[in-house]
Motif scaffolding. Structure first.
Motif, PDB file in Angstrom:
ATOM      1  N   ALA A  73       0.858  -1.182   0.000  1.00 33.07           N
ATOM      2  CA  ALA A  73       0.000   0.000   0.000  1.00 33.07           C
ATOM      3  C   ALA A  73       0.894   1.232   0.000  1.00 33.07           C
ATOM      4  O   ALA A  73       1.772   1.367   0.842  1.00 33.07           O
ATOM      5  CB  ALA A  73      -0.897  -0.004   1.231  1.00 33.07           C
ATOM      6  N   ASN A  74       0.687   2.101  -0.974  1.00 33.27           N
ATOM      7  CA  ASN A  74       1.499   3.317  -1.104  1.00 33.27           C
ATOM      8  C   ASN A  74       2.990   2.997  -1.114  1.00 33.27           C
ATOM      9  O   ASN A  74       3.795   3.684  -0.473  1.00 33.27           O
ATOM     10  CB  ASN A  74       1.175   4.307   0.020  1.00 33.27           C
ATOM     11  N   GLY A  75       3.364   1.912  -1.794  1.00 30.61           N
ATOM     12  CA  GLY A  75       4.761   1.547  -1.944  1.00 30.61           C
ATOM     13  C   GLY A  75       5.385   0.860  -0.739  1.00 30.61           C
ATOM     14  O   GLY A  75       6.584   0.605  -0.730  1.00 30.61           O
ATOM     15  N   ARG A  76       4.583   0.554   0.285  1.00 32.34           N
ATOM     16  CA  ARG A  76       5.109  -0.090   1.494  1.00 32.34           C
ATOM     17  C   ARG A  76       4.441  -1.436   1.710  1.00 32.34           C
ATOM     18  O   ARG A  76       3.221  -1.565   1.559  1.00 32.34           O
ATOM     19  CB  ARG A  76       4.854   0.802   2.717  1.00 32.34           C
ATOM     20  N   ALA A  77       5.266  -2.424   2.084  1.00 39.90           N
ATOM     21  CA  ALA A  77       4.724  -3.751   2.385  1.00 39.90           C
ATOM     22  C   ALA A  77       3.880  -3.658   3.650  1.00 39.90           C
ATOM     23  O   ALA A  77       4.258  -3.011   4.625  1.00 39.90           O
ATOM     24  CB  ALA A  77       5.850  -4.751   2.582  1.00 39.90           C
ATOM     25  N   LYS A  78       2.730  -4.298   3.614  1.00 38.49           N
ATOM     26  CA  LYS A  78       1.807  -4.271   4.746  1.00 38.49           C
ATOM     27  C   LYS A  78       1.409  -5.707   5.082  1.00 38.49           C
ATOM     28  O   LYS A  78       1.177  -6.513   4.183  1.00 38.49           O
ATOM     29  CB  LYS A  78       0.580  -3.442   4.384  1.00 38.49           C
ATOM     30  N   GLU A  79       1.357  -6.003   6.373  1.00 35.81           N
ATOM     31  CA  GLU A  79       0.914  -7.316   6.863  1.00 35.81           C
ATOM     32  C   GLU A  79      -0.193  -7.066   7.875  1.00 35.81           C
ATOM     33  O   GLU A  79       0.027  -6.390   8.886  1.00 35.81           O
ATOM     34  CB  GLU A  79       2.078  -8.043   7.530  1.00 35.81           C
ATOM     35  N   VAL A  80      -1.391  -7.586   7.582  1.00 34.77           N
ATOM     36  CA  VAL A  80      -2.539  -7.359   8.457  1.00 34.77           C
ATOM     37  C   VAL A  80      -3.033  -8.697   8.994  1.00 34.77           C
ATOM     38  O   VAL A  80      -3.426  -9.578   8.233  1.00 34.77           O
ATOM     39  CB  VAL A  80      -3.696  -6.639   7.723  1.00 34.77           C
ATOM     40  N   THR A  81      -2.990  -8.839  10.315  1.00 38.28           N
ATOM     41  CA  THR A  81      -3.491 -10.030  10.990  1.00 38.28           C
ATOM     42  C   THR A  81      -4.967  -9.817  11.278  1.00 38.28           C
ATOM     43  O   THR A  81      -5.354  -8.763  11.808  1.00 38.28           O
ATOM     44  CB  THR A  81      -2.719 -10.258  12.307  1.00 38.28           C
ATOM     45  N   TYR A  82      -5.783 -10.801  10.932  1.00 34.49           N
ATOM     46  CA  TYR A  82      -7.238 -10.680  11.098  1.00 34.49           C
ATOM     47  C   TYR A  82      -7.806 -11.766  12.007  1.00 34.49           C
ATOM     48  O   TYR A  82      -7.291 -12.885  12.056  1.00 34.49           O
ATOM     49  CB  TYR A  82      -7.942 -10.809   9.743  1.00 34.49           C
ATOM     50  N   TRP A  83      -8.895 -11.403  12.660  1.00 36.22           N
ATOM     51  CA  TRP A  83      -9.704 -12.342  13.449  1.00 36.22           C
ATOM     52  C   TRP A  83     -11.156 -12.179  13.046  1.00 36.22           C
ATOM     53  O   TRP A  83     -11.562 -11.124  12.561  1.00 36.22           O
ATOM     54  CB  TRP A  83      -9.619 -12.009  14.947  1.00 36.22           C
ATOM     55  N   SER A  84     -11.937 -13.217  13.295  1.00 35.24           N
ATOM     56  CA  SER A  84     -13.379 -13.022  13.293  1.00 35.24           C
ATOM     57  C   SER A  84     -13.681 -12.387  14.646  1.00 35.24           C
ATOM     58  O   SER A  84     -12.950 -12.606  15.621  1.00 35.24           O
ATOM     59  CB  SER A  84     -14.119 -14.355  13.130  1.00 35.24           C
ATOM     60  N   ALA A  85     -14.723 -11.574  14.720  1.00 33.55           N
ATOM     61  CA  ALA A  85     -15.065 -10.937  15.981  1.00 33.55           C
ATOM     62  C   ALA A  85     -16.566 -10.714  16.040  1.00 33.55           C
ATOM     63  O   ALA A  85     -17.162 -10.214  15.076  1.00 33.55           O
ATOM     64  CB  ALA A  85     -14.338  -9.613  16.146  1.00 33.55           C
ATOM     65  N   GLU A  86     -17.156 -11.083  17.167  1.00 32.99           N
ATOM     66  CA  GLU A  86     -18.583 -10.841  17.365  1.00 32.99           C
ATOM     67  C   GLU A  86     -18.775  -9.469  17.989  1.00 32.99           C
ATOM     68  O   GLU A  86     -18.136  -9.120  18.983  1.00 32.99           O
ATOM     69  CB  GLU A  86     -19.198 -11.902  18.272  1.00 32.99           C
ATOM     70  N   ALA A  87     -19.664  -8.680  17.384  1.00 35.57           N
ATOM     71  CA  ALA A  87     -19.995  -7.364  17.926  1.00 35.57           C
ATOM     72  C   ALA A  87     -20.797  -7.543  19.206  1.00 35.57           C
ATOM     73  O   ALA A  87     -21.729  -8.343  19.258  1.00 35.57           O
ATOM     74  CB  ALA A  87     -20.801  -6.561  16.903  1.00 35.57           C
ATOM     75  N   LEU A  88     -20.416  -6.782  20.232  1.00 37.28           N
ATOM     76  CA  LEU A  88     -21.088  -6.878  21.532  1.00 37.28           C
ATOM     77  C   LEU A  88     -21.949  -5.664  21.843  1.00 37.28           C
ATOM     78  O   LEU A  88     -22.624  -5.631  22.859  1.00 37.28           O
ATOM     79  CB  LEU A  88     -20.043  -7.072  22.639  1.00 37.28           C
ATOM     80  N   GLY A  89     -21.915  -4.663  20.969  1.00 34.84           N
ATOM     81  CA  GLY A  89     -22.732  -3.481  21.183  1.00 34.84           C
ATOM     82  C   GLY A  89     -21.920  -2.213  21.139  1.00 34.84           C
ATOM     83  O   GLY A  89     -20.701  -2.223  21.326  1.00 34.84           O
ATOM     84  N   GLY A  90     -22.595  -1.120  20.888  1.00 35.19           N
ATOM     85  CA  GLY A  90     -21.954   0.180  20.802  1.00 35.19           C
ATOM     86  C   GLY A  90     -22.698   1.049  19.810  1.00 35.19           C
ATOM     87  O   GLY A  90     -23.699   0.632  19.237  1.00 35.19           O
ATOM     88  N   THR A  91     -22.183   2.256  19.608  1.00 35.60           N
ATOM     89  CA  THR A  91     -22.830   3.224  18.723  1.00 35.60           C
ATOM     90  C   THR A  91     -21.806   3.790  17.751  1.00 35.60           C
ATOM     91  O   THR A  91     -20.747   4.248  18.166  1.00 35.60           O
ATOM     92  CB  THR A  91     -23.446   4.378  19.542  1.00 35.60           C
ATOM     93  N   PHE A  92     -22.144   3.752  16.478  1.00 32.19           N
ATOM     94  CA  PHE A  92     -21.259   4.286  15.445  1.00 32.19           C
ATOM     95  C   PHE A  92     -21.331   5.806  15.422  1.00 32.19           C
ATOM     96  O   PHE A  92     -22.411   6.388  15.453  1.00 32.19           O
ATOM     97  CB  PHE A  92     -21.652   3.729  14.072  1.00 32.19           C
ATOM     98  N   GLU A  93     -20.170   6.434  15.351  1.00 33.50           N
ATOM     99  CA  GLU A  93     -20.052   7.889  15.180  1.00 33.50           C
ATOM    100  C   GLU A  93     -19.149   8.128  13.980  1.00 33.50           C
ATOM    101  O   GLU A  93     -17.980   7.739  14.011  1.00 33.50           O
ATOM    102  CB  GLU A  93     -19.401   8.519  16.421  1.00 33.50           C
ATOM    103  N   PRO A  94     -19.662   8.735  12.913  1.00 32.56           N
ATOM    104  CA  PRO A  94     -18.794   9.028  11.773  1.00 32.56           C
ATOM    105  C   PRO A  94     -17.606   9.877  12.209  1.00 32.56           C
ATOM    106  O   PRO A  94     -17.737  10.736  13.090  1.00 32.56           O
ATOM    107  CB  PRO A  94     -19.699   9.822  10.822  1.00 32.56           C
ATOM    108  N   GLY A  95     -16.453   9.612  11.607  1.00 31.97           N
ATOM    109  CA  GLY A  95     -15.237  10.348  11.936  1.00 31.97           C
ATOM    110  C   GLY A  95     -14.485  10.734  10.684  1.00 31.97           C
ATOM    111  O   GLY A  95     -15.001  10.618   9.570  1.00 31.97           O
TER     112      GLY A  95
END
Length: 127
Positions: A73-95
C-alpha cells in the motif's frame, strides 16, 4: 508495516444468519473490514479490538484467527493479521477516517467489499 483488524459480525435482527460490518473510508474511497496500524507496545489482538471500537463504535469478542493479508500500500509492504469478531454493542459515530458503517448479509457484504483480499477474509469466516 504491521496492522490488525477483524471481520466483525453480529446475529441478524431477523434471527436468521449473521450480518457483517463494513466501513467506508473516504480517503481510499473503499469499503473494507475495520483495521489499522499497531501502536508501539500493542499486541495484534489489542490493536484489532481497538480499531474495531474506533472505526465502528462496537466493542467485540475476538474469535478465531483468519488468514493474514500481505500486500503493498502506497509503496510499502503491509501485513494485516485478522480475526473473526462478534460485535457486543456500541454506537457508530462518523469520523475523519470512517464516515459510514454498513451491516449487511454476507452475500451483500461480499459484493460491496472493494478489495478481493477482503472478500477472501469474508469467505474464510462464512465458509
Amino acid at each position: 508495516m504491521l496492522a490488525a483488524g477483524c471481520v466483525l459480525w453480529r446475529p441478524a435482527p431477523s434471527g436468521r444468519g449473521i450480518e457483517i460490518a463494513l466501513v467506508y473510508r473516504p480517503k481510499y474511497d473503499d469499503w473494507s473490514h475495520p483495521k489499522g496500524k499497531l501502536k508501539r507496545g500493542e499486541s495484534a489482538e489489542e490493536c484489532a479490538v481497538r480499531e474495531v471500537l474506533e472505526e465502528t463504535g462496537q466493542s467485540c469478542a475476538l474469535g478465531r484467527r483468519l488468514p493474514t493479508a500481505h500486500y503493498v500500500a502506497n509503496g510499502r509492504a503491509k501485513e494485516v493479521t485478522y480475526w473473526s469478531a462478534e460485535a457486543l454493542g456500541g454506537t457508530f459515530e462518523p469520523g475523519k477516517e470512517v464516515t459510514r458503517l454498513a451491516w449487511l448479509p454476507p452475500d451483500q457484504a461480499r459484493a460491496r467489499l472493494t478489495q478481493p483480499r477482503d472478500r477472501e477474509l469474508l469467505d474464510a469466516l462464512v465458509g
